[in-house]
Scaffold this motif. Sequence first.
Motif, PDB file in Angstrom:
ATOM      1  N   UNK A 125       0.829  -1.210   0.000  1.00  0.00           N
ATOM      2  CA  UNK A 125       0.000   0.000   0.000  1.00  0.00           C
ATOM      3  C   UNK A 125       0.858   1.253   0.000  1.00  0.00           C
ATOM      4  N   UNK A 126       1.943   1.229   0.726  1.00  0.00           N
ATOM      5  CA  UNK A 126       2.777   2.426   0.861  1.00  0.00           C
ATOM      6  C   UNK A 126       4.019   2.392  -0.024  1.00  0.00           C
ATOM      7  N   UNK A 127       4.472   1.202  -0.376  1.00  0.00           N
ATOM      8  CA  UNK A 127       5.670   1.050  -1.211  1.00  0.00           C
ATOM      9  C   UNK A 127       5.350   0.101  -2.363  1.00  0.00           C
ATOM     10  N   UNK A 128       4.453   0.518  -3.264  1.00  0.00           N
ATOM     11  CA  UNK A 128       4.011  -0.385  -4.331  1.00  0.00           C
ATOM     12  C   UNK A 128       5.170  -0.832  -5.215  1.00  0.00           C
ATOM     13  N   UNK A 129       5.211  -2.151  -5.433  1.00  0.00           N
ATOM     14  CA  UNK A 129       6.202  -2.725  -6.322  1.00  0.00           C
ATOM     15  C   UNK A 129       7.585  -2.889  -5.734  1.00  0.00           C
ATOM     16  N   UNK A 130       7.770  -2.510  -4.472  1.00  0.00           N
ATOM     17  CA  UNK A 130       9.123  -2.543  -3.896  1.00  0.00           C
ATOM     18  C   UNK A 130       9.571  -3.955  -3.534  1.00  0.00           C
ATOM     19  N   UNK A 131       8.699  -4.708  -2.853  1.00  0.00           N
ATOM     20  CA  UNK A 131       9.103  -6.015  -2.344  1.00  0.00           C
ATOM     21  C   UNK A 131       8.810  -7.089  -3.372  1.00  0.00           C
ATOM     22  N   UNK A 132       9.830  -7.439  -4.109  1.00  0.00           N
ATOM     23  CA  UNK A 132       9.797  -8.543  -5.060  1.00  0.00           C
ATOM     24  C   UNK A 132      11.125  -9.261  -4.914  1.00  0.00           C
ATOM     25  N   UNK A 133      11.117 -10.571  -5.042  1.00  0.00           N
ATOM     26  CA  UNK A 133      12.374 -11.283  -4.893  1.00  0.00           C
ATOM     27  C   UNK A 133      12.332 -12.653  -5.504  1.00  0.00           C
ATOM     28  N   UNK A 134      13.397 -13.406  -5.279  1.00  0.00           N
ATOM     29  CA  UNK A 134      13.474 -14.761  -5.809  1.00  0.00           C
ATOM     30  C   UNK A 134      12.735 -15.706  -4.884  1.00  0.00           C
ATOM     31  N   UNK A 135      12.668 -16.944  -5.262  1.00  0.00           N
ATOM     32  CA  UNK A 135      12.048 -17.951  -4.416  1.00  0.00           C
ATOM     33  C   UNK A 135      10.543 -17.933  -4.561  1.00  0.00           C
ATOM     34  N   UNK A 136       9.851 -18.261  -3.487  1.00  0.00           N
ATOM     35  CA  UNK A 136       8.401 -18.340  -3.473  1.00  0.00           C
ATOM     36  C   UNK A 136       7.830 -16.929  -3.626  1.00  0.00           C
ATOM     37  N   UNK A 137       7.315 -16.611  -4.792  1.00  0.00           N
ATOM     38  CA  UNK A 137       6.843 -15.261  -5.063  1.00  0.00           C
ATOM     39  C   UNK A 137       5.818 -14.771  -4.071  1.00  0.00           C
ATOM     40  N   UNK A 138       4.947 -15.660  -3.597  1.00  0.00           N
ATOM     41  CA  UNK A 138       3.914 -15.232  -2.668  1.00  0.00           C
ATOM     42  C   UNK A 138       4.501 -14.731  -1.362  1.00  0.00           C
ATOM     43  N   UNK A 139       5.618 -15.307  -0.934  1.00  0.00           N
ATOM     44  CA  UNK A 139       6.153 -14.960   0.377  1.00  0.00           C
ATOM     45  C   UNK A 139       7.103 -13.770   0.347  1.00  0.00           C
ATOM     46  N   UNK A 140       7.434 -13.269  -0.854  1.00  0.00           N
ATOM     47  CA  UNK A 140       8.295 -12.096  -0.917  1.00  0.00           C
ATOM     48  C   UNK A 140       7.589 -10.944  -1.624  1.00  0.00           C
ATOM     49  N   UNK A 141       6.294 -10.915  -1.526  1.00  0.00           N
ATOM     50  CA  UNK A 141       5.499  -9.875  -2.161  1.00  0.00           C
ATOM     51  C   UNK A 141       4.979  -8.932  -1.084  1.00  0.00           C
ATOM     52  N   UNK A 142       5.142  -7.623  -1.321  1.00  0.00           N
ATOM     53  CA  UNK A 142       4.718  -6.643  -0.334  1.00  0.00           C
ATOM     54  C   UNK A 142       3.237  -6.644  -0.042  1.00  0.00           C
ATOM     55  N   UNK A 143       2.461  -7.238  -0.929  1.00  0.00           N
ATOM     56  CA  UNK A 143       1.022  -7.320  -0.679  1.00  0.00           C
ATOM     57  C   UNK A 143       0.661  -8.367   0.348  1.00  0.00           C
ATOM     58  N   UNK A 144       1.610  -9.224   0.711  1.00  0.00           N
ATOM     59  CA  UNK A 144       1.346 -10.301   1.660  1.00  0.00           C
ATOM     60  C   UNK A 144       2.001 -10.070   3.024  1.00  0.00           C
ATOM     61  N   UNK A 145       2.615  -8.906   3.209  1.00  0.00           N
ATOM     62  CA  UNK A 145       3.220  -8.615   4.510  1.00  0.00           C
ATOM     63  C   UNK A 145       2.783  -7.244   4.998  1.00  0.00           C
ATOM     64  N   UNK A 146       2.678  -7.106   6.303  1.00  0.00           N
ATOM     65  CA  UNK A 146       2.165  -5.871   6.890  1.00  0.00           C
ATOM     66  C   UNK A 146       3.270  -5.094   7.609  1.00  0.00           C
ATOM     67  N   UNK A 147       2.939  -3.865   7.926  1.00  0.00           N
ATOM     68  CA  UNK A 147       3.854  -3.017   8.693  1.00  0.00           C
ATOM     69  C   UNK A 147       4.151  -3.665  10.040  1.00  0.00           C
TER      70      UNK A 147
END
Length: 400
Positions: free
Chosen positions: A132-154
């Motif tokens: 919500x606050x840093x769109x597109x920032x958290x992307x990485x290798x491995x399991x895409x679902x677990x390194x996506x900013x939409x799946x983690x909170x402040x």
Amino acid sequence: MKGLRTRTGSVRGRRGVVAAALAAVAVASLGAVSVASAGPSDKPRPGHDRALQAELEAIVKDGSVPGVLMSVRDRNGRVTDYTAGVGDIRTKSKVPVDGHVRIASITKMFTAVATLQLAGEGKLALDDTVEKHLPGLIRGTGDGASVHGGNMTVRQLLNHTSGMTSEMPLLSQGILPVKDRYFEARELLDASLTREPAFAPGQERVFSYSNTGYITLGLLVQKVTGRPLAEVITEKIIKPAGLKETYYPGPGDREIRSPHPRGYLFEKTDKGEPIPGKLVDITRFDPSIAGAAGQMIATPSDINKFLVALESRLLKPRELAEMRKTVETALFPGWRYGLGVIEMKLSCGITAYGHGGDADGFQTRAAITPDGRAVTIAATNDEAGVMEVISVFDKALCAK
């Protein structure tokens, strides 16, 4: 900045040791204090505890930890400063009373307070997604679902349940190869995102201490406020708390303000094993490698003032209560992590909250008890005497 330590020793990687205590109820205000200092050759002064001084002398006896400095603030605001050992192994100069030190992961408390203040102002919610606050920032290798900013909170970033890696790849060879490098926060984050996540965000009863999570929080604070993190911390925490000897080093600042002891590491073999009795001076390096997770510098007495201000006025009651909502950890038996602080039981049975940290060359522990007794201790080698430092720290907090 280094990895977590356990009861039996140190876990190398990139530390950010959390070490101790800070209180659960309101404490005395910051008013005028009286100061007494004590070292091995000083005559006893009011408030000086001979037993604590002896414990500090024992830590520095074999020279692995060249110097120790500690500040104790009692419930009435009286301050007693202690030193032991030498501040410089070359000149044999004394440890400066209440000198400046790298406070490493104690910085996380400041980053957490800045984040919680924004929550109190309605500019973000703790359960907002990072996306919500840093769109597109958290992307990485491995399991895409677990390194996506939409799946983690402040909140998950604050209490280390986001699953973000505990690794800091840019420090994989230690501080020496990068000690003069300046790093932007995005560079630190992007390097860490090449590593597999520890787990999917928010899994029940799962905790993994992550400096990367706090680097992300620093970027989030900057995005929400539109100002540099160092400025936010200075204007909203350091100045209101009256901290004259605490600062967030600016770009390119590799020094520590005087007075300060020098910091040391063990010299290493080709296999990376420490060589007992041989120390390397690591006082001067660029702390941007730690960023929002561990960049700051302060004196022990100023950190105690910060702890008092945190209890009384830096946060609204609701946000302070949120800060103390804890999750289980594997740090020490009885230790739980809140939002930027650790809840821990002292040997005397008191429950307290706080933090500590390890920058290369310095280990620090800071805490305040429910009756307002605050203690900050720093030692000038983060690779030796860890349990001894924590033991003295615990005794100082438990002293009457």
